[in-house]
Design an enzyme around this catalytic site. Structure first.
Site, PDB file in Angstrom:
ATOM      1  N   ASP A 260      29.349 -11.009  42.848  1.00 45.81           N
ATOM      2  CA  ASP A 260      28.890 -10.672  41.494  1.00 45.81           C
ATOM      3  C   ASP A 260      27.452 -11.096  41.232  1.00 45.81           C
ATOM      4  O   ASP A 260      26.898 -10.799  40.175  1.00 45.81           O
ATOM      5  CB  ASP A 260      29.779 -11.361  40.445  1.00 45.81           C
TER       6      ASP A 260
ATOM      7  N   GLY B  21      29.794 -16.571  34.862  1.00 52.12           N
ATOM      8  CA  GLY B  21      28.799 -17.591  34.518  1.00 52.12           C
ATOM      9  C   GLY B  21      28.133 -18.201  35.748  1.00 52.12           C
ATOM     10  O   GLY B  21      26.903 -18.296  35.812  1.00 52.12           O
ATOM     11  N   GLY B  22      28.924 -18.590  36.730  1.00 55.64           N
ATOM     12  CA  GLY B  22      28.375 -19.211  37.947  1.00 55.64           C
ATOM     13  C   GLY B  22      27.477 -18.241  38.702  1.00 55.64           C
ATOM     14  O   GLY B  22      26.410 -18.619  39.206  1.00 55.64           O
TER      15      GLY B  22
ATOM     16  N   ALA C   1      36.751 -17.811  34.107  1.00 55.19           N
ATOM     17  CA  ALA C   1      37.285 -16.898  33.094  1.00 55.19           C
ATOM     18  C   ALA C   1      37.011 -15.433  33.419  1.00 55.19           C
ATOM     19  O   ALA C   1      37.425 -14.541  32.695  1.00 55.19           O
ATOM     20  CB  ALA C   1      36.691 -17.239  31.732  1.00 55.19           C
ATOM     21  N   GLY C   2      36.277 -15.168  34.503  1.00 55.53           N
ATOM     22  CA  GLY C   2      35.962 -13.773  34.847  1.00 55.53           C
ATOM     23  C   GLY C   2      34.710 -13.276  34.155  1.00 55.53           C
ATOM     24  O   GLY C   2      34.418 -12.077  34.139  1.00 55.53           O
TER      25      GLY C   2
ATOM     26  N   LYS D  29      29.136 -11.857  31.614  1.00 56.30           N
ATOM     27  CA  LYS D  29      29.386 -10.404  31.736  1.00 56.30           C
ATOM     28  C   LYS D  29      30.830 -10.060  31.400  1.00 56.30           C
ATOM     29  O   LYS D  29      31.723 -10.915  31.431  1.00 56.30           O
ATOM     30  CB  LYS D  29      29.073  -9.900  33.149  1.00 56.30           C
TER      31      LYS D  29
HETATM   32  O1  C5P Z   1      32.236 -12.891  46.709  1.00 57.36           O
HETATM   33  P1  C5P Z   1      32.923 -14.023  46.079  1.00 57.36           P
HETATM   34  O2  C5P Z   1      32.744 -15.312  46.860  1.00 57.36           O
HETATM   35  O3  C5P Z   1      32.605 -14.215  44.639  1.00 57.36           O
HETATM   36  O4  C5P Z   1      34.477 -13.675  46.132  1.00 57.36           O
HETATM   37  C1  C5P Z   1      35.482 -14.640  45.928  1.00 57.36           C
HETATM   38  C2  C5P Z   1      36.759 -14.164  46.598  1.00 57.36           C
HETATM   39  O5  C5P Z   1      37.271 -13.014  45.908  1.00 57.36           O
HETATM   40  C3  C5P Z   1      36.558 -13.708  48.029  1.00 57.36           C
HETATM   41  O6  C5P Z   1      36.758 -14.760  48.928  1.00 57.36           O
HETATM   42  C4  C5P Z   1      37.629 -12.649  48.201  1.00 57.36           C
HETATM   43  O7  C5P Z   1      38.853 -13.252  48.538  1.00 57.36           O
HETATM   44  C5  C5P Z   1      37.778 -12.057  46.814  1.00 57.36           C
HETATM   45  N1  C5P Z   1      37.050 -10.787  46.649  1.00 57.36           N
HETATM   46  C6  C5P Z   1      37.544  -9.635  47.207  1.00 57.36           C
HETATM   47  N2  C5P Z   1      36.879  -8.445  47.037  1.00 57.36           N
HETATM   48  C7  C5P Z   1      35.764  -8.386  46.287  1.00 57.36           C
HETATM   49  C8  C5P Z   1      35.230  -9.557  45.694  1.00 57.36           C
HETATM   50  C9  C5P Z   1      35.902 -10.733  45.889  1.00 57.36           C
HETATM   51  O8  C5P Z   1      38.579  -9.652  47.886  1.00 57.36           O
HETATM   52  N3  C5P Z   1      35.144  -7.201  46.117  1.00 57.36           N
END
Ligand code: C5P
Length: 292
Positions: free
Chosen positions: A142, A107-108, A103-104, A17
């Site tokens: 995501d 993929g995962g 890379a943002g 994405k």
């Molecule tokens: O939700 P996910 O595990 O992918 O998020 C990884 C890290 O990114 C979270 O631990 C958090 O520190 C940060 N994050 C955030 N706000 C979001 C999404 C992610 O602070 N909306």
């Protein structure tokens, strides 16, 4: 979502994405950030093969960069399905990574969403879309988006999804510099700019609708300034892309990949060939992928 039956089970393509728009609205009591983002699936794909077994989850990957054990979101997705459904099935899963890692490009997260849908089908669990959405949100912010794909407005910490009408298909050039960025670190380093209000996503959306490749509104990513401060060489990547005549050069997610729009496939191929010479990272063409 592209999932097809094979003689041994299921074969699925999990798209990457791009964040066409990403604004942070504030920090939440749970430590996450409240955001509003327009996400778009694009034509770079991981590949997953699923085989049903009597019990246990076994995962293999084509690169040591993607662990083949409980740390992998694919494994976590399979485990959470077994736990939730209380069933005693097993699966042999093979993951081929093509979407750049860290890379943002999600993929995962896409692999995890694909695993939820594929194993729900292979194991005949009949969990509802709402149930899968709930499990996806538990796996990562995501992940729910990839249950829908196409163009979506994502809110909350990213897990509240509003599918949008299809936009004009665009041809992107994506540069993935060979460095992996920690999403957590980027969010931790983010500080709100108290002198200006949030970027207007409604305005962005109204301009995006009906826009052709020549008049797309500027993409926006609030995290770009944070990540480029952590990794200053990324500014050079963006400069090189602009220099190649690409428009709308922007970072996706928390980085490190940058993307831009080309006028068409021919221009994109030329930009890919030119930028590939510069040693700034892997350069690929990617096109809009419609809803799952
Ligand atoms: O939700 P996910 O595990 O992918 O998020 C990884 C890290 O990114 C979270 O631990 C958090 O520190 C940060 N994050 C955030 N706000 C979001 C999404 C992610 O602070 N909306």
């Amino acid at each position: 979502m592209d999932i097809r039956e094979t003689s041994t089970g299921l074969l699925a393509l999990a798209p990457g994405k791009l964040n066409l728009f990403l604004e942070i609205l504030g920090k939440r009591p749970d430590g996450y950030h409240e955001l509003v983002s327009v996400m778009q699936t694009v034509s770079v794909f991981d590949e997953l093969a699923f085989e049903r077994t009597s019990e246990g989850i076994s995962l293999s990957t084509n690169t040591p960069d993607a662990p083949a054990d409980e740390r992998n979101l694919v494994y976590k997705a399979a485990a959470i399905l077994l736990e939730e459904s209380g069933s005693r099935c097993g699966a042999r899963i093979s993951l081929t990574k093509r979407v750049a890692i860290g890379a943002g490009m999600g993929g995962g997260s896409s692999d995890a969403a694909t695993t939820l849908v594929a194993l729900n089908r292979l194991w005949e669990l009949h969990l509802s879309q709402e149930h899968l959405h709930d499990l996806a949100a538990r796996l990562g912010s995501d992940v729910p988006f990839f249950l829908y794909g196409g163009t979506c407005l994502c809110r909350g910490r990213g897990e509240i999804i509003e599918p949008l009408d299809e936009i004009t298909p665009l041809t992107y050039v994506v540069v993935t510099p060979g460095l992996s960025v920690s999403t957590k670190e980027v969010y931790q380093k983010y500080r709100p700019d108290l002198t200006s209000g949030p970027e207007d996503y409604k305005l962005f959306l109204s301009k995006l609708r009906g826009a052709g490749s020549s008049d797309i509104p500027p993409f926006f990513n609030r995290l770009e300034a944070v990540t480029t401060q952590l990794e200053p060489q990324l500014k050079l990547v963006a400069d090189r892309m602009r220099h190649a005549g690409l428009r709308g050069v922007t970072m996706t997610g928390s980085g490190s990949a940058f993307f831009a729009v080309a006028a068409g496939r021919k221009e994109a191929n030329e930009a890919v060939a030119g930028l590939s010479q510069l040693g700034i990272g892997r350069v690929v063409m990617a096109e809009t992928v419609g809803a799952a």
